[in-house]
Design a protein around this motif. Sequence first.
Motif, mmCIF file in Angstrom:
data_model
loop_
_atom_site.group_PDB
_atom_site.id
_atom_site.type_symbol
_atom_site.label_atom_id
_atom_site.label_comp_id
_atom_site.label_asym_id
_atom_site.label_seq_id
_atom_site.Cartn_x
_atom_site.Cartn_y
_atom_site.Cartn_z
ATOM 1 N N LEU A 190 -28.675 5.749 -29.225
ATOM 2 C CA LEU A 190 -28.926 6.784 -28.288
ATOM 3 C C LEU A 190 -27.836 7.490 -28.182
ATOM 4 C CD1 LEU A 190 -31.277 5.109 -25.725
ATOM 5 C CD2 LEU A 190 -32.011 6.196 -27.887
ATOM 6 N N MET A 229 -35.483 11.439 -25.255
ATOM 7 C CA MET A 229 -34.255 12.431 -25.213
ATOM 8 C C MET A 229 -34.480 13.584 -26.358
ATOM 9 S SD MET A 229 -31.207 9.725 -25.425
ATOM 10 C CE MET A 229 -30.414 10.824 -26.406
ATOM 11 N N PRO B 84 -28.423 8.973 -22.644
ATOM 12 C CA PRO B 84 -28.982 7.903 -22.945
ATOM 13 C C PRO B 84 -29.585 6.902 -21.978
ATOM 14 C CG PRO B 84 -27.311 8.413 -24.386
ATOM 15 C CD PRO B 84 -27.371 9.389 -23.357
ATOM 16 N N ALA B 87 -32.303 7.609 -20.346
ATOM 17 C CA ALA B 87 -33.798 7.435 -21.149
ATOM 18 C C ALA B 87 -33.973 5.763 -20.974
ATOM 19 C CB ALA B 87 -33.350 7.794 -22.422
ATOM 20 N N ILE B 88 -32.668 5.109 -21.048
ATOM 21 C CA ILE B 88 -33.060 3.554 -21.263
ATOM 22 C C ILE B 88 -33.800 3.327 -19.855
ATOM 23 C CG2 ILE B 88 -31.893 1.478 -21.099
ATOM 24 C CD1 ILE B 88 -30.035 2.634 -23.283
ATOM 25 N N LEU B 90 -35.608 5.048 -17.633
ATOM 26 C CA LEU B 90 -36.940 5.503 -17.548
ATOM 27 C C LEU B 90 -37.958 4.215 -18.381
ATOM 28 C CD1 LEU B 90 -36.672 9.203 -17.704
ATOM 29 C CD2 LEU B 90 -37.217 8.070 -15.673
ATOM 30 N N VAL B 91 -37.528 4.314 -19.487
ATOM 31 C CA VAL B 91 -38.170 3.287 -20.357
ATOM 32 C C VAL B 91 -38.307 1.824 -19.633
ATOM 33 C CG1 VAL B 91 -38.316 2.009 -22.485
ATOM 34 C CG2 VAL B 91 -37.732 4.231 -22.731
ATOM 35 N N GLU B 92 -37.303 1.409 -19.123
ATOM 36 C CA GLU B 92 -37.413 0.322 -18.349
ATOM 37 C C GLU B 92 -38.307 0.393 -17.157
ATOM 38 O OE1 GLU B 92 -36.013 -2.664 -19.115
ATOM 39 O OE2 GLU B 92 -34.861 -1.967 -20.764
#
Lengths: 283, 122
Positions: A190, A229, B84, B87-88, B90-92
């Motif tokens: 990422l 993203m 990043p 994003a991580i 939100l996914v979690e």
Amino acid sequence: MTVDAGRAQNLTDLMRDSAEPLIDEWVGVVAALLRGRSTKTELEADFREFFAALLPVVGSDGKDIGGPEFTDLRAFLEEYSRSRVRAGFTPTETASSVFSLKRVVFDLTESSDDPQMFRQLMAFSGLLDALGLLTFESFARVREEIIREQSEQLLELTTPVVKVWEGVLAVPLVGTLDSARTQVVMEKLLEALVETGSEHAIIDITGVFAVDTQVAQHLLKTVVAARLMGAECIVSGIRPQIAQTIVALGIEFGDIVTKASLADALRHALRREGVDVVRSEIA
Amino acid sequence: MERVPILKIGGLLLVSIQIDLQDQSVLALQEDLAEKISATGAHGVIIDISAVEIVDSFIGRMFATIAGISRLFDADTVVVGMRPAVAITLVELGLTLGGVRTALDLERGMKILGQLGRGRDS
């Protein structure tokens, strides 16, 4: 544990008075033990420091080795065993060099038949035992540190993110995927997407021999995070056995693009990037 | 309470979030944006969150809500510049922002909206 003046000699005083011959003798014994892998000069410097730190606590029996008066001694021993580990000495050799002092001191007081002195010697022996064990503990701790460092380095080493085209990244995964590694892959990928401004990433798992539900879950999370993203991930190189496992486990890849080989994935990414690869006529 | 500015660029509205979002400012932003879209008749909304480092589920839902509001005015929403770590997170949290388009940076976001806008005119 004090000895009446005049009745008997105090062990501390005795050791302080004959410090030089004691250290000499001690260095001699240990040098013989290590068979020349450590020079006498080195040993002498170390032991002199050790001896100086030991003298103030000779009266103790080693039961309160965690106490504040032992701080110097503990620090020295930890540093000593640390340097020994790095130099490749076994823990037995390190501990023995502490235990050797016992014999040297026993030799010194052999002639004494004073019961007080005997009691002090017993206590001193207990102290040295505790110190020897401390070197062993430090040894184990340093070993664990080394192992942890190495596994961290391994994590870093085994997960390269490479740029294969303008706007296309590839992550070739090799070996076993566990949760910690997939986590590292996810973060590195990422970050690389942001740094390089790439819109496509290929996760190639040709070198991966086992996928369980948890690993698949992490892969899926990576793909979804990349999508959040604004980048697309393509999974390529799924082995036949792994494909069977994935289907058997009922893992849904949803609308994630999967390709048989890295080449197919690259072609797909290039097409999405608007790049056309054509064979030149000149052959 | 700090308000998030909404800038108009051509037929697009740009929301650049540069502050730590409180729940109140999120609600205010949703109201402001709804009024602004209806007033300007914009066909696209870009939310730039490249300066946002911390998100919670409320902010995560904000994107979907804003996308839903914009859709009612026939405008598309693109979230750009997500970090990043965000994003991580939100996914979690299990928020996959279904229905919201994303892009790596502002430039690509504007390009996507441009393409969408052209498709609509023809």
